[in-house]
Design a protein around this motif. Structure first.
Motif, PDB file in Angstrom:
ATOM      1  N   GLU A  11       0.823  -1.204   0.000  1.00 36.88           N
ATOM      2  CA  GLU A  11       0.000   0.000   0.000  1.00 36.88           C
ATOM      3  C   GLU A  11       0.861   1.259   0.000  1.00 36.88           C
ATOM      4  O   GLU A  11       1.922   1.296   0.626  1.00 36.88           O
ATOM      5  CB  GLU A  11      -0.904  -0.005   1.241  1.00 36.88           C
ATOM      6  CG  GLU A  11      -1.848   1.175   1.317  1.00 36.88           C
ATOM      7  CD  GLU A  11      -2.797   1.084   2.508  1.00 36.88           C
ATOM      8  OE1 GLU A  11      -3.576   0.114   2.579  1.00 36.88           O
ATOM      9  OE2 GLU A  11      -2.727   1.972   3.371  1.00 36.88           O
ATOM     10  N   ARG A  20      -3.405   0.177  -3.518  1.00 35.20           N
ATOM     11  CA  ARG A  20      -3.043  -1.126  -2.975  1.00 35.20           C
ATOM     12  C   ARG A  20      -2.769  -2.094  -4.114  1.00 35.20           C
ATOM     13  O   ARG A  20      -3.476  -2.075  -5.125  1.00 35.20           O
ATOM     14  CB  ARG A  20      -4.166  -1.699  -2.121  1.00 35.20           C
ATOM     15  CG  ARG A  20      -4.291  -1.061  -0.779  1.00 35.20           C
ATOM     16  CD  ARG A  20      -5.297  -1.805   0.119  1.00 35.20           C
ATOM     17  NE  ARG A  20      -5.706  -0.921   1.192  1.00 35.20           N
ATOM     18  CZ  ARG A  20      -6.705  -0.053   1.102  1.00 35.20           C
ATOM     19  NH1 ARG A  20      -7.431   0.024   0.030  1.00 35.20           N
ATOM     20  NH2 ARG A  20      -6.985   0.729   2.115  1.00 35.20           N
ATOM     21  N   THR A  42      -3.818  -7.519  -8.581  1.00 28.52           N
ATOM     22  CA  THR A  42      -5.053  -6.756  -8.420  1.00 28.52           C
ATOM     23  C   THR A  42      -4.685  -5.418  -7.814  1.00 28.52           C
ATOM     24  O   THR A  42      -3.993  -5.359  -6.788  1.00 28.52           O
ATOM     25  CB  THR A  42      -6.055  -7.504  -7.525  1.00 28.52           C
ATOM     26  OG1 THR A  42      -6.367  -8.748  -8.163  1.00 28.52           O
ATOM     27  CG2 THR A  42      -7.332  -6.700  -7.326  1.00 28.52           C
ATOM     28  N   GLU A  44      -6.054  -1.647  -6.419  1.00 30.95           N
ATOM     29  CA  GLU A  44      -7.208  -0.913  -5.905  1.00 30.95           C
ATOM     30  C   GLU A  44      -6.767   0.518  -5.661  1.00 30.95           C
ATOM     31  O   GLU A  44      -5.745   0.759  -5.020  1.00 30.95           O
ATOM     32  CB  GLU A  44      -7.712  -1.546  -4.612  1.00 30.95           C
ATOM     33  CG  GLU A  44      -8.989  -0.910  -4.118  1.00 30.95           C
ATOM     34  CD  GLU A  44      -9.575  -1.672  -2.946  1.00 30.95           C
ATOM     35  OE1 GLU A  44     -10.691  -2.180  -3.091  1.00 30.95           O
ATOM     36  OE2 GLU A  44      -8.892  -1.763  -1.910  1.00 30.95           O
ATOM     37  N   GLU A  46      -8.192   4.090  -4.172  1.00 28.26           N
ATOM     38  CA  GLU A  46      -9.258   4.676  -3.355  1.00 28.26           C
ATOM     39  C   GLU A  46      -9.069   6.181  -3.257  1.00 28.26           C
ATOM     40  O   GLU A  46      -7.962   6.653  -3.016  1.00 28.26           O
ATOM     41  CB  GLU A  46      -9.238   4.107  -1.933  1.00 28.26           C
ATOM     42  CG  GLU A  46      -9.642   2.684  -1.812  1.00 28.26           C
ATOM     43  CD  GLU A  46      -9.639   2.219  -0.356  1.00 28.26           C
ATOM     44  OE1 GLU A  46      -9.182   2.952   0.537  1.00 28.26           O
ATOM     45  OE2 GLU A  46     -10.107   1.094  -0.126  1.00 28.26           O
ATOM     46  N   ALA A  89     -13.827   3.741  -4.806  1.00 25.52           N
ATOM     47  CA  ALA A  89     -12.636   2.951  -5.119  1.00 25.52           C
ATOM     48  C   ALA A  89     -12.827   2.302  -6.473  1.00 25.52           C
ATOM     49  O   ALA A  89     -13.954   2.062  -6.912  1.00 25.52           O
ATOM     50  CB  ALA A  89     -12.399   1.895  -4.049  1.00 25.52           C
ATOM     51  N   TYR A  90     -11.713   2.021  -7.118  1.00 24.55           N
ATOM     52  CA  TYR A  90     -11.717   1.327  -8.411  1.00 24.55           C
ATOM     53  C   TYR A  90     -10.745   0.168  -8.284  1.00 24.55           C
ATOM     54  O   TYR A  90      -9.635   0.327  -7.765  1.00 24.55           O
ATOM     55  CB  TYR A  90     -11.284   2.283  -9.523  1.00 24.55           C
ATOM     56  CG  TYR A  90     -11.205   1.639 -10.881  1.00 24.55           C
ATOM     57  CD1 TYR A  90     -12.347   1.449 -11.643  1.00 24.55           C
ATOM     58  CD2 TYR A  90      -9.985   1.214 -11.397  1.00 24.55           C
ATOM     59  CE1 TYR A  90     -12.282   0.850 -12.898  1.00 24.55           C
ATOM     60  CE2 TYR A  90      -9.913   0.614 -12.650  1.00 24.55           C
ATOM     61  CZ  TYR A  90     -11.060   0.438 -13.388  1.00 24.55           C
ATOM     62  OH  TYR A  90     -10.991  -0.156 -14.623  1.00 24.55           O
ATOM     63  N   ARG A  91     -11.147  -0.987  -8.772  1.00 30.86           N
ATOM     64  CA  ARG A  91     -10.307  -2.178  -8.691  1.00 30.86           C
ATOM     65  C   ARG A  91     -10.218  -2.826 -10.068  1.00 30.86           C
ATOM     66  O   ARG A  91     -11.210  -2.890 -10.782  1.00 30.86           O
ATOM     67  CB  ARG A  91     -10.904  -3.159  -7.690  1.00 30.86           C
ATOM     68  CG  ARG A  91     -10.064  -4.427  -7.538  1.00 30.86           C
ATOM     69  CD  ARG A  91     -10.699  -5.395  -6.569  1.00 30.86           C
ATOM     70  NE  ARG A  91     -10.640  -4.828  -5.233  1.00 30.86           N
ATOM     71  CZ  ARG A  91     -11.104  -5.426  -4.155  1.00 30.86           C
ATOM     72  NH1 ARG A  91     -11.693  -6.594  -4.243  1.00 30.86           N
ATOM     73  NH2 ARG A  91     -10.988  -4.860  -2.980  1.00 30.86           N
ATOM     74  N   TYR A  92      -9.018  -3.308 -10.404  1.00 34.26           N
ATOM     75  CA  TYR A  92      -8.840  -4.059 -11.644  1.00 34.26           C
ATOM     76  C   TYR A  92      -7.744  -5.087 -11.450  1.00 34.26           C
ATOM     77  O   TYR A  92      -6.937  -4.996 -10.529  1.00 34.26           O
ATOM     78  CB  TYR A  92      -8.513  -3.129 -12.819  1.00 34.26           C
ATOM     79  CG  TYR A  92      -7.116  -2.533 -12.792  1.00 34.26           C
ATOM     80  CD1 TYR A  92      -6.061  -3.142 -13.463  1.00 34.26           C
ATOM     81  CD2 TYR A  92      -6.855  -1.351 -12.108  1.00 34.26           C
ATOM     82  CE1 TYR A  92      -4.780  -2.598 -13.438  1.00 34.26           C
ATOM     83  CE2 TYR A  92      -5.583  -0.803 -12.088  1.00 34.26           C
ATOM     84  CZ  TYR A  92      -4.551  -1.428 -12.747  1.00 34.26           C
ATOM     85  OH  TYR A  92      -3.293  -0.894 -12.725  1.00 34.26           O
ATOM     86  N   THR A  93      -7.742  -6.081 -12.326  1.00 30.45           N
ATOM     87  CA  THR A  93      -6.711  -7.117 -12.299  1.00 30.45           C
ATOM     88  C   THR A  93      -6.051  -7.184 -13.667  1.00 30.45           C
ATOM     89  O   THR A  93      -6.725  -7.098 -14.695  1.00 30.45           O
ATOM     90  CB  THR A  93      -7.320  -8.488 -11.929  1.00 30.45           C
ATOM     91  OG1 THR A  93      -7.917  -8.370 -10.631  1.00 30.45           O
ATOM     92  CG2 THR A  93      -6.260  -9.571 -11.901  1.00 30.45           C
TER      93      THR A  93
END
Length: 138
Positions: A11, A20, A42, A44, A46, A89-93
């Motif tokens: 982080e 993160r 992954t 993230e 925020e 928050a946005y998350r992607y892999t």
């Protein structure tokens, strides 16, 4: 209920943006006999601030076990330039192939505030290592 072995999470915080990273070795996409090793990661992002922001580009610095460095720059992430309102928050892999059995990634996201200010949000450096690899301290 067990969710498998604990995973490393890295982080960093730049201003009000928390990034993160969680890398995972992918043995099914790897072939050590051909020096092909793949990790998924992954990410993230925020927004802990009071202002809406947009992620417009990325800059990755990828280093393999032989200290070879590759830089990757481009617009957005996984084909998107996400906008994050406060507390969103946005998350992607995504994935990273290497020709060595370990390495590291770090970098930054270029963020634009709704007021037009541009800044770099740090992507924390994270380790790419195979779970069965022995970790040694020198």
């Amino acid at each position: 209920m067990s969710r498998g072995p604990p995973r490393d999470v890295y982080e960093a915080r730049t201003r009000d943006i928390v990034v993160r990273a969680q890398p995972v070795y992918q043995p099914a996409q790897s072939d050590p006999s051909r020096n092909q090793f793949t990790w998924s990661y992954t990410m993230e992002i925020e927004n802990h601030g009071a202002e809406t922001v947009q992620l417009v580009s990325r800059h990755w610095i990828i280093t393999d076990a032989q200290n070879r460095v590759e830089e990757v720059k481009g617009p957005g992430v996984v084909g998107e330039q996400p906008t994050l309102k406060p507390r969103e928050a946005y998350r992607y892999t995504s994935a990273c192939p290497l020709t060595t059995s370990s390495g590291a990634m770090r970098g930054s996201y270029q963020i634009v505030t709704e007021g037009g200010e541009i800044f770099e949000a740090e992507i924390p450096e994270f380790s790419l290592h195979r779970p069965e690899a022995v970790k040694r301290m020198n």
